[in-house]
Structure formats: structure tokens, C-alpha cells
Design an enzyme around this catalytic site. Structure first.
Site, mmCIF file in Angstrom:
data_model
loop_
_atom_site.group_PDB
_atom_site.id
_atom_site.type_symbol
_atom_site.label_atom_id
_atom_site.label_comp_id
_atom_site.label_asym_id
_atom_site.label_seq_id
_atom_site.Cartn_x
_atom_site.Cartn_y
_atom_site.Cartn_z
ATOM 1 N N GLY A 33 0.819 -1.211 0.000
ATOM 2 C CA GLY A 33 0.000 0.000 0.000
ATOM 3 C C GLY A 33 0.846 1.251 0.000
ATOM 4 C CB SER A 34 1.687 3.916 -1.595
ATOM 5 O OG SER A 34 0.801 4.010 -2.689
ATOM 6 C CD GLN A 37 1.058 9.600 8.110
ATOM 7 O OE1 GLN A 37 0.110 8.904 8.417
ATOM 8 N NE2 GLN A 37 1.974 9.955 8.963
ATOM 9 C CB ILE A 39 5.908 3.157 0.139
ATOM 10 C CG1 ILE A 39 5.789 4.233 -0.950
ATOM 11 C CG2 ILE A 39 5.770 1.771 -0.488
ATOM 12 C CD1 ILE A 39 6.934 4.238 -1.928
ATOM 13 C CG ASP A 151 -8.376 12.235 8.086
ATOM 14 O OD1 ASP A 151 -9.400 12.374 7.381
ATOM 15 O OD2 ASP A 151 -7.235 12.080 7.610
#
EC number: 2.7.11.24
Length: 384
Positions: A33-34, A37, A39, A151
Site C-alpha cells: 500500500g501507499s 504518509q 509506502i 480523520d
């Protein structure tokens, strides 16, 4: 640690457009995932003999906002230990001095999927209510430390195949400003509460709106309020839930209030219309009751006026959720955050860099066999 010995402990591997320079104990890196913030890679820890997740922070010293967020994340991850918050296993940098320092790697528990994938599944009431219960436990634990997330979204909540759930990050700092008028969307904001997008004051139950949006998405398999920007998102909220009363409008800043009051007025829809029985498992009397309870919980979380919205404690006691209630999870002792002014701190990038370097060095020093000393191990939870 001497320079040459430190060099010998690391190796580099290309992950997409990025280079990961990691300790040799971490093998078989695979990107999973990336985001804004950084990778994240899955890897095998040869010392702990288990799979882990390694996040390389993306340009932590690019600007003061990035640097502050990196510092905040390190400090909070070090202090917070709860079964529904992701566990910190290790932190390291391949650089050998403050002058060279530029990369931060955070090693965490590896989970199986994030909630974006789970939302696409047909969940029975048992699984849905258990996932929501764990979310609420994690949120309550953050609140007990004075951390209001603001968030929460499916991409920063992760799960394992056994239905255990963990929150991945600590959200927006209290000083992170938001502007209603024409704010461009840099990150996903579909789950942020009205008081956040309208630039109002907020309290802990700001996070209950986000949980309501996530729960609604679990039920409908689609984003509830997919606005292109804050203004479009506000319009989508009032089209479905109705225009709030004048009492709410009085709480708005004058410029925002003028805009909001001049929008077309909407009556909104009932929750029976927004979340009809057909969207829930309802093949038995038990499931029909559960569908009614689920809808009731949604109607208490998706309330535009925060003063009338349910609290996290009330949500944990709601009939749809309280079947799972365990005081050791829902009433865990609050974490001790040593830096009470964490969100108010302001520094130059160089000062942030030095603070972060000290945190990384401290964590490297406290790390023994990959687990942070001085706090209960997340491994203990894994092995239970």
C-alpha cells in the site's frame, strides 16, 4: 554503533519508484500500500519469525507539516498500547548521523486487509457489530489520552481474517486547520464531520460521525457523501439528512453561515428510506431486530448537529454494540503521553528533524528483538 557495523546491518531493495534500505532481519519485502504518509511493505522478520509491515515515511522533512506529523506519530505510537490500535514493533533509520538523517522506517503488526476491502463484502450482523465495537474501543482509548482523531476512514482501519480490527494512525493534530470555502481535496475527506468541514469547534463525538459514515458504507457498499470538495460534500450531506435548523446555523462563522443559509433547503430522507431493510440481512426475526437496531445506531451517529449526536460511551452501550462489551477493552487505562503540548508545538524543519532523530535513536535503544521495551508488547495480544 560504529559506522561500518551499522552499514553491515542494512541492505537496499527497489520497491516501485522508491528504495527501501532496511535491516537485514527484514526479508521478502512486498509492497502492500501507499498513501500521503508513505509506502508500506509486508516483510518477514527473521528474528521474531513472523510477518510484519514496514512503513517508509514519505519525505518526512519536506515541510513543517510533514515533519510535525512524523514526530507526532512516533511519540503517540510509542505511548499507545491497545488491542484495537496498531502495535509498534520497531523504528529505525539507515543513516548514521543527524546530518545525514532523512529516512524513517516504522515496523508494525501486519494485518490482512484494510476496511476498504471488507466494505465490499456482505457482512452479517455479528461481524458488522463486532467490527464497529472494536472501532469504538480504539477510538475511546485515543480519546482517553486526549487524542481526537477527526480523520477516520476505511483506508486507515485494518483487519485480520479472524475479524480483529485495528486503527492505523492518530488522525489530524488539533492545530491542523481546515477551510470550508473552496478547499481542494488533497486526501479523502468523505468521512469528516460537518463541524470539521465547516470550520467549527469540535469535541470527541466528531469521530462518531466518521464511524457512522463507515457503518453506512458497510450497509450500502457505497460512499455516503462523496463530495468533490467541502462545498459539494456539504450539499450531499444536507440533500440526504436535511438542512439543519437555525439553532445550528448560529454556531457558524459569518462567511460560512451566509453561504450555508443561502443553499436550497432540503427536507432530507428518513433513515428507513436511506437504509431500507433490503440492505440488511433480515431472513429471521432476530435479523429483523438487528436491522432495526443498526438503523437506530446510524440515526444517532449521522447527526449534523454534534450537540445532538451520540457519544462514544453511548455508542458502546447501544443494543447493536453492547453484546460485545468487555471492560478490559472498552475501559482500558489511558496511555500516558509525556508531551502534553504535542499538537501545539511549532518548530523549524531543522528543529523537527532533530526531535525526530532523538525519538528514533531512543526507540532504537529501547528496542530489543524488535519489540519496544517499556510498554506491553503487541506480540502478547497476537499470541493470546
Amino acid at each position: 554503533m560504529s559506522r561500518s557495523k551499522r552499514d553491515n546491518n542494512f541492505y537496499s531493495v527497489e520497491i516501485g519508484d522508491s528504495t527501501f534500505t532496511v535491516l537485514k532481519r527484514y526479508q521478502n519485502l512486498k509492497p502492500i500500500g501507499s498513501g500521503a504518509q508513505g509506502i508500506v511493505c509486508a516483510a518477514y522478520d527473521a528474528i521474531l519469525e513472523r510477518n510484519v509491515a514496514i512503513k517508509k515515511l514519505s519525505r518526512p522533512f519536506q515541510n513543517q507539516t510533514h515533519a510535525k506529523r512524523a514526530y507526532r506519530e512516533l511519540v503517540l505510537m510509542k505511548c499507545v498500547n491497545h488491542k484495537n490500535i496498531i502495535g509498534l514493533l520497531n523504528v529505525f533509520t539507515p543513516q548514521k548521523s543527524l546530518e545525514e538523517f532523512q529516512d524513517v522506517y516504522i515496523v508494525m503488526e501486519l494485518m490482512d486487509a484494510n476496511l476498504c476491502q471488507v466494505i465490499q463484502m456482505e457482512l452479517d450482523h455479528e461481524r458488522m457489530s463486532y467490527l464497529l465495537y472494536q472501532m469504538l474501543c480504539g477510538i475511546k482509548h485515543l480519546h482517553s489520552a486526549g487524542i481526537i482523531h477527526r480523520d477516520l476512514k476505511p483506508s486507515n482501519i485494518v483487519v485480520k481474517s479472524d475479524c480483529t480490527l485495528k486503527i492505523l494512525d492518530f488522525g489530524l493534530a488539533r492545530t491542523a486547520g481546515t477551510s470550508f470555502m473552496m478547499t481542494p481535496y488533497v486526501v479523502t475527506r468523505y468521512y469528516r464531520a460537518p463541524e470539521v468541514i465547516l470550520g467549527m469547534g469540535y469535541k470527541e463525538n466528531v469521530d462518531l460521525w466518521s464511524v457512522g459514515c463507515i457503518m453506512g458504507e458497510m450497509v450500502c457498499h457505497k460512499i455516503l457523501f462523496p463530495g468533490r470538495d467541502y462545498i459539494d460534500q456539504w450539499n450531499k450531506v444536507i440533500e440526504q439528512l436535511g438542512t439543519p435548523c437555525p439553532e445550528f446555523m448560529k454556531k457558524l462563522q459569518p462567511t460560512v453561515r451566509t453561504y450555508v443559509e443561502n443553499r436550497p433547503k432540503y427536507a432530507g430522507y428518513s433513515f428507513e428510506k436511506l437504509f431500507p431493510d433490503v440492505l440488511f440481512p433480515a431472513d429471521s426475526e432476530h435479523n429483523k431486530l438487528k436491522a432495526s437496531q443498526a438503523r437506530d445506531l446510524l440515526s444517532k451517529m449521522l447527526v449534523i448537529d454534534a450537540s445532538k449526536r451520540i457519544s462514544v460511551d453511548e455508542a458502546l452501550q447501544h443494543p447493536y454494540i453492547n453484546v460485545w462489551y468487555d471492560p478490559s477493552e472498552a475501559e482500558a487505562p489511558p496511555p500516558k503521553i509525556p508531551d502534553k503540548q504535542l499538537d501545539e508545538r511549532e518548530h523549524t524543519i531543522e528543529e523537527w528533524k532533530e526531535l525526530i532523530y532523538k525519538e528514533v535513536m531512543d526507540l532504537e535503544e529501547r528496542t530489543k528483538n524488535g519489540v519496544i521495551r517499556g510498554q506491553p508488547s503487541p506480540l502478547a495480544q497476537v499470541q493470546q
